[in-house]
Design a protein around this motif. Sequence first.
Motif, PDB file in Angstrom:
ATOM      1  N   GLU A  19       0.841  -1.193   0.000  1.00  0.00           N
ATOM      2  CA  GLU A  19       0.000   0.000   0.000  1.00  0.00           C
ATOM      3  C   GLU A  19       0.881   1.249   0.000  1.00  0.00           C
ATOM      4  O   GLU A  19       2.087   1.167  -0.254  1.00  0.00           O
ATOM      5  N   THR A  22       3.039   4.720   5.129  1.00  0.00           N
ATOM      6  CA  THR A  22       2.369   5.506   6.165  1.00  0.00           C
ATOM      7  C   THR A  22       3.168   5.438   7.462  1.00  0.00           C
ATOM      8  O   THR A  22       3.539   4.347   7.910  1.00  0.00           O
ATOM      9  N   LYS A  23       3.432   6.586   8.065  1.00  0.00           N
ATOM     10  CA  LYS A  23       4.131   6.624   9.347  1.00  0.00           C
ATOM     11  C   LYS A  23       3.270   6.001  10.440  1.00  0.00           C
ATOM     12  O   LYS A  23       2.038   6.042  10.382  1.00  0.00           O
ATOM     13  N   GLU A  24       3.956   5.442  11.447  1.00  0.00           N
ATOM     14  CA  GLU A  24       3.316   4.829  12.613  1.00  0.00           C
ATOM     15  C   GLU A  24       2.399   3.667  12.232  1.00  0.00           C
ATOM     16  O   GLU A  24       1.410   3.376  12.921  1.00  0.00           O
ATOM     17  N   LYS A  25       2.747   3.007  11.125  1.00  0.00           N
ATOM     18  CA  LYS A  25       1.968   1.851  10.683  1.00  0.00           C
ATOM     19  C   LYS A  25       2.946   0.788  10.201  1.00  0.00           C
ATOM     20  O   LYS A  25       4.027   1.094   9.705  1.00  0.00           O
ATOM     21  N   ASN A  26       2.578  -0.477  10.344  1.00  0.00           N
ATOM     22  CA  ASN A  26       3.394  -1.564   9.803  1.00  0.00           C
ATOM     23  C   ASN A  26       3.189  -1.624   8.287  1.00  0.00           C
ATOM     24  O   ASN A  26       2.157  -2.089   7.798  1.00  0.00           O
ATOM     25  N   ASN A  27       4.163  -1.109   7.544  1.00  0.00           N
ATOM     26  CA  ASN A  27       4.060  -1.081   6.093  1.00  0.00           C
ATOM     27  C   ASN A  27       4.582  -2.406   5.539  1.00  0.00           C
ATOM     28  O   ASN A  27       5.783  -2.692   5.598  1.00  0.00           O
ATOM     29  N   ARG A  28       3.703  -3.218   5.002  1.00  0.00           N
ATOM     30  CA  ARG A  28       4.071  -4.553   4.559  1.00  0.00           C
ATOM     31  C   ARG A  28       4.617  -4.555   3.135  1.00  0.00           C
ATOM     32  O   ARG A  28       4.150  -3.819   2.271  1.00  0.00           O
ATOM     33  N   GLU A  97       5.693   2.526  -3.833  1.00  0.00           N
ATOM     34  CA  GLU A  97       4.378   2.383  -3.201  1.00  0.00           C
ATOM     35  C   GLU A  97       3.322   2.014  -4.237  1.00  0.00           C
ATOM     36  O   GLU A  97       3.337   2.515  -5.353  1.00  0.00           O
TER      37      GLU A  97
END
Length: 306
Positions: A19, A22-28, A97
């Motif tokens: 996806e 995004t900060k403060e998120k688990n970016n897979r 991304e």
Amino acid sequence: MIYTITLNPTIDRLLYLEEVLTKEKNNRLESVAYDLGGKGHHGSYAMSKLEVENQALGFCGTTNKRQLEKILEQKNINHDLVDVYGKPTRESYVIVEKGVSGSILITERGYEVSSYDKSLLVDKIEEKVKPEDTVLIAGSMPPGFEIKDLEQLITLLNKIGCFIACDLSGEALKAAVKAGVNFIKPNRFEILELANHGQSLLDTVKELTKTIDYVIVSQGGSGSLCGHGNEFYQISPPTIVVKNDTGAGDCFVGSFLASLTQKKSFVDSLTFATACSASKVQHIDSTSFSVKDAQNLQKKVIVEKV
């Protein structure tokens, strides 16, 4: 023969996200791939793709040498690199991304080269380069390789009498212009460092072409302002969907120099190089482009004499 010199090579690690980052998120990650990095190596790839004889020179760390050489071999790039013992070639992280145009590039600094490493590179250049050759020096300089080393390198090439192309920035670009080269490709920000106070972009290019054969100012998606002799052009690329813009400028430089070697005119070299770059940004890796696609896109490149 064209020789490319990549002083601070890199292995590109391409990180394709599921996806948007995004900060403060688990970016897979959706997938991970490896590709060729370093401006000179990208230039060599374009030349090889266009079947123009070339060889990649420069430095290579020994601890991950096989990984870099494997990529060079896969890309059909003839190379003869100086081993920097006990050090790894740096990595660049290219974040792509999903659904977002362009890419994010994060680059390691690189290993330090010694006086001995530098002397080995000079030996290779003295042995190989002839007056009828073209040499492209491209990319950043590694720790330990100073401006005075670049100046000495350009002085050596000028003594040989070959065509010298430089895709450099900052103090290295200023040093190249002062030392005397045949080709530069600053971007719209770097050219300001070479301009006199209050001087327009076009006037700066005109001034530089008094001593430099080819001056090309990259303006990103807006194209490029180009000068050679008394010819000045604004080149606008075709409209395309950008997937990964990493390596686009390097593809332009490699394709342009290849076209000059093939005795194409200034305008034909510019439009074809622009088309190759436009083809490149439609691919998800750092190097790939389609020659057939570029030939079609070349017809859509806009040339305006200024």
